[in-house]
Design a protein around this motif. Sequence first.
Motif, mmCIF file in Angstrom:
data_model
loop_
_atom_site.group_PDB
_atom_site.id
_atom_site.type_symbol
_atom_site.label_atom_id
_atom_site.label_comp_id
_atom_site.label_asym_id
_atom_site.label_seq_id
_atom_site.Cartn_x
_atom_site.Cartn_y
_atom_site.Cartn_z
ATOM 1 N N TRP A 240 -7.055 -42.702 38.860
ATOM 2 C CA TRP A 240 -7.907 -42.857 37.680
ATOM 3 C C TRP A 240 -7.570 -44.161 36.978
ATOM 4 O O TRP A 240 -6.407 -44.557 36.905
ATOM 5 C CB TRP A 240 -7.691 -41.679 36.717
ATOM 6 N N TRP A 241 -8.607 -44.811 36.483
ATOM 7 C CA TRP A 241 -8.408 -45.975 35.635
ATOM 8 C C TRP A 241 -8.527 -45.554 34.176
ATOM 9 O O TRP A 241 -9.367 -44.706 33.819
ATOM 10 C CB TRP A 241 -9.460 -47.050 35.903
ATOM 11 N N VAL A 242 -7.716 -46.176 33.338
ATOM 12 C CA VAL A 242 -7.918 -46.113 31.893
ATOM 13 C C VAL A 242 -8.653 -47.383 31.482
ATOM 14 O O VAL A 242 -8.193 -48.493 31.770
ATOM 15 C CB VAL A 242 -6.576 -45.995 31.149
ATOM 16 N N VAL A 243 -9.788 -47.204 30.859
ATOM 17 C CA VAL A 243 -10.615 -48.343 30.458
ATOM 18 C C VAL A 243 -10.801 -48.307 28.948
ATOM 19 O O VAL A 243 -10.542 -47.277 28.292
ATOM 20 C CB VAL A 243 -11.980 -48.320 31.171
ATOM 21 N N GLY A 244 -11.244 -49.422 28.396
ATOM 22 C CA GLY A 244 -11.383 -49.476 26.954
ATOM 23 C C GLY A 244 -12.413 -50.484 26.499
ATOM 24 O O GLY A 244 -13.159 -51.072 27.293
ATOM 25 N N HIS A 245 -12.424 -50.675 25.184
ATOM 26 C CA HIS A 245 -13.379 -51.542 24.499
ATOM 27 C C HIS A 245 -12.593 -52.694 23.888
ATOM 28 O O HIS A 245 -11.722 -52.488 23.041
ATOM 29 C CB HIS A 245 -14.113 -50.719 23.427
ATOM 30 N N LEU A 246 -12.895 -53.922 24.322
ATOM 31 C CA LEU A 246 -12.253 -55.106 23.761
ATOM 32 C C LEU A 246 -13.242 -55.801 22.836
ATOM 33 O O LEU A 246 -14.316 -56.251 23.280
ATOM 34 C CB LEU A 246 -11.805 -56.059 24.872
ATOM 35 N N ALA A 247 -12.901 -55.876 21.564
ATOM 36 C CA ALA A 247 -13.706 -56.627 20.593
ATOM 37 C C ALA A 247 -13.298 -58.090 20.683
ATOM 38 O O ALA A 247 -12.162 -58.452 20.361
ATOM 39 C CB ALA A 247 -13.475 -56.083 19.180
ATOM 40 N N VAL A 248 -14.204 -58.924 21.165
ATOM 41 C CA VAL A 248 -13.890 -60.322 21.457
ATOM 42 C C VAL A 248 -14.017 -61.148 20.182
ATOM 43 O O VAL A 248 -15.100 -61.243 19.584
ATOM 44 C CB VAL A 248 -14.827 -60.870 22.548
ATOM 45 N N ALA A 249 -12.893 -61.771 19.794
ATOM 46 C CA ALA A 249 -12.902 -62.648 18.626
ATOM 47 C C ALA A 249 -13.113 -64.105 19.004
ATOM 48 O O ALA A 249 -13.736 -64.875 18.268
ATOM 49 C CB ALA A 249 -11.589 -62.497 17.854
ATOM 50 N N ASP A 250 -12.584 -64.503 20.169
ATOM 51 C CA ASP A 250 -12.698 -65.900 20.607
ATOM 52 C C ASP A 250 -12.697 -65.898 22.128
ATOM 53 O O ASP A 250 -11.731 -65.468 22.754
ATOM 54 C CB ASP A 250 -11.518 -66.713 20.063
ATOM 55 N N ASP A 251 -13.793 -66.368 22.720
ATOM 56 C CA ASP A 251 -13.869 -66.412 24.184
ATOM 57 C C ASP A 251 -13.562 -67.798 24.743
ATOM 58 O O ASP A 251 -13.821 -68.070 25.907
ATOM 59 C CB ASP A 251 -15.248 -65.944 24.680
ATOM 60 N N GLY A 252 -12.989 -68.675 23.904
ATOM 61 C CA GLY A 252 -12.648 -70.016 24.346
ATOM 62 C C GLY A 252 -13.761 -71.022 24.180
ATOM 63 O O GLY A 252 -13.520 -72.226 24.214
ATOM 64 N N VAL A 253 -14.972 -70.547 23.998
ATOM 65 C CA VAL A 253 -16.117 -71.411 23.741
ATOM 66 C C VAL A 253 -16.680 -71.151 22.351
ATOM 67 O O VAL A 253 -17.028 -72.069 21.610
ATOM 68 C CB VAL A 253 -17.214 -71.204 24.816
ATOM 69 N N VAL B 293 -8.939 -64.558 26.978
ATOM 70 C CA VAL B 293 -9.795 -64.166 25.868
ATOM 71 C C VAL B 293 -8.916 -63.644 24.732
ATOM 72 O O VAL B 293 -7.804 -63.139 24.963
ATOM 73 C CB VAL B 293 -10.805 -63.083 26.312
ATOM 74 N N SER B 294 -9.406 -63.797 23.512
ATOM 75 C CA SER B 294 -8.708 -63.286 22.333
ATOM 76 C C SER B 294 -9.543 -62.185 21.694
ATOM 77 O O SER B 294 -10.775 -62.306 21.624
ATOM 78 C CB SER B 294 -8.466 -64.408 21.312
ATOM 79 N N GLY B 295 -8.881 -61.142 21.217
ATOM 80 C CA GLY B 295 -9.600 -60.058 20.582
ATOM 81 C C GLY B 295 -8.699 -58.881 20.293
ATOM 82 O O GLY B 295 -7.467 -59.006 20.257
ATOM 83 N N TRP B 296 -9.316 -57.740 20.106
ATOM 84 C CA TRP B 296 -8.578 -56.519 19.791
ATOM 85 C C TRP B 296 -9.083 -55.362 20.652
ATOM 86 O O TRP B 296 -10.293 -55.207 20.856
ATOM 87 C CB TRP B 296 -8.769 -56.128 18.317
ATOM 88 N N LEU B 297 -8.155 -54.562 21.158
ATOM 89 C CA LEU B 297 -8.546 -53.297 21.767
ATOM 90 C C LEU B 297 -8.921 -52.316 20.651
ATOM 91 O O LEU B 297 -8.267 -52.283 19.598
ATOM 92 C CB LEU B 297 -7.411 -52.732 22.610
ATOM 93 N N VAL B 298 -9.959 -51.548 20.895
ATOM 94 C CA VAL B 298 -10.508 -50.678 19.850
ATOM 95 C C VAL B 298 -9.986 -49.260 20.058
ATOM 96 O O VAL B 298 -10.271 -48.628 21.090
ATOM 97 C CB VAL B 298 -12.052 -50.698 19.886
ATOM 98 N N PRO B 299 -9.205 -48.721 19.107
ATOM 99 C CA PRO B 299 -8.725 -47.330 19.253
ATOM 100 C C PRO B 299 -9.887 -46.350 19.173
ATOM 101 O O PRO B 299 -10.854 -46.547 18.447
ATOM 102 C CB PRO B 299 -7.778 -47.178 18.057
ATOM 103 N N GLY B 300 -9.776 -45.292 19.965
ATOM 104 C CA GLY B 300 -10.826 -44.291 20.013
ATOM 105 C C GLY B 300 -11.879 -44.546 21.066
ATOM 106 O O GLY B 300 -12.722 -43.673 21.329
#
Length: 323
Positions: free
Chosen positions: A98-111, A75-82
């Motif tokens: 503990w896991w560190v988790v985040g928010h990925l803003a998806v720009a292109d999912d291949g489809v 997948v293509s995108g950006w991790l969102v700071p904050g």
Amino acid sequence: MLKTMVKPKWLALLAGAILIVVIFIALGKWQLDAAFESSGTAAESEAYETVVPLGDLVAPGVGITEENVARPMAVSGWLVPGDFEVVANRLQGSETGWWVVGHLAVADDGVTQFTPEQPQVTEEFTPSGSGAELYPGLPVAIGWAATEEEAREAIEALDAATAPVPAETDAQPAEFQGKIEALQEPVTNRDEDDPLRIGSMAAGQLINTWQNPAVSYYAAWGLIEDGIDLPAGLEPIEVVGIDDSFQLDLLNIFYAIEWAVFAIMAIYIWWRIVRDDYLQEQAADPIADLTDKVRREKLRALAESQSPRATASTPERTTPERN
């Protein structure tokens, strides 16, 4: 006993028993077919080794299917700071951390290549001014830490190293690879010191911690394995391998054996009924029984008298000469 077997009523019963046997054999074959049709590996290993676009596995707002869970994706995108957070009670081998988790803003999912469009303002959605709100959001797991302090320090490092999501259409997203997973049920922590602590990859809990809302959300979460440099204190999350051992439904095999036993029992019951009828006839007619015994004795004696040994042991008779 053969005369008893060929009685019309027992022949009719035999025909019924044979019909039952055919039905039982057909049911047994059906169970065997079901056992071998469902046999094979627990998972097709090739499908779980080939990286495919995220869009082939799941789409925003649509639940992920069981056969697509744990499959590799790109997948293509950006991790969102904050929007980084920690999830408690995560196993890494035999250790709990503990896991560190985040928010990925998806720009292109291949489809679908998502273009930044200004979302509609509603009571549930208020724009934050960040470019992240223009793209679908995917919760992602980034790394594992042994302690909460190390996880929080890693979040500070990630926030400092992650650039804001651009709102321009010509912005170049980052490439990520990992696995797509099904969402987990929320874990309540009412009896703990921190009742708001997140204990699972539950979309509702994770999204509520994001400072930057998204225009839509994926009903799944991703485990990032490639595409991000982990800060100090974070380790790559260990992935449990897919069980590709041969599987066979033993319950269906057991049912097939049962039907075979029932088929044998049907013929056996018919034979016992005929045998009981024959024994009753013999008990009711002792003369016939005696006649059978005498006949068998005579046949045995006749067979012995005609054998070569009996002929050889019989002396020749000579005619006396007359003077």
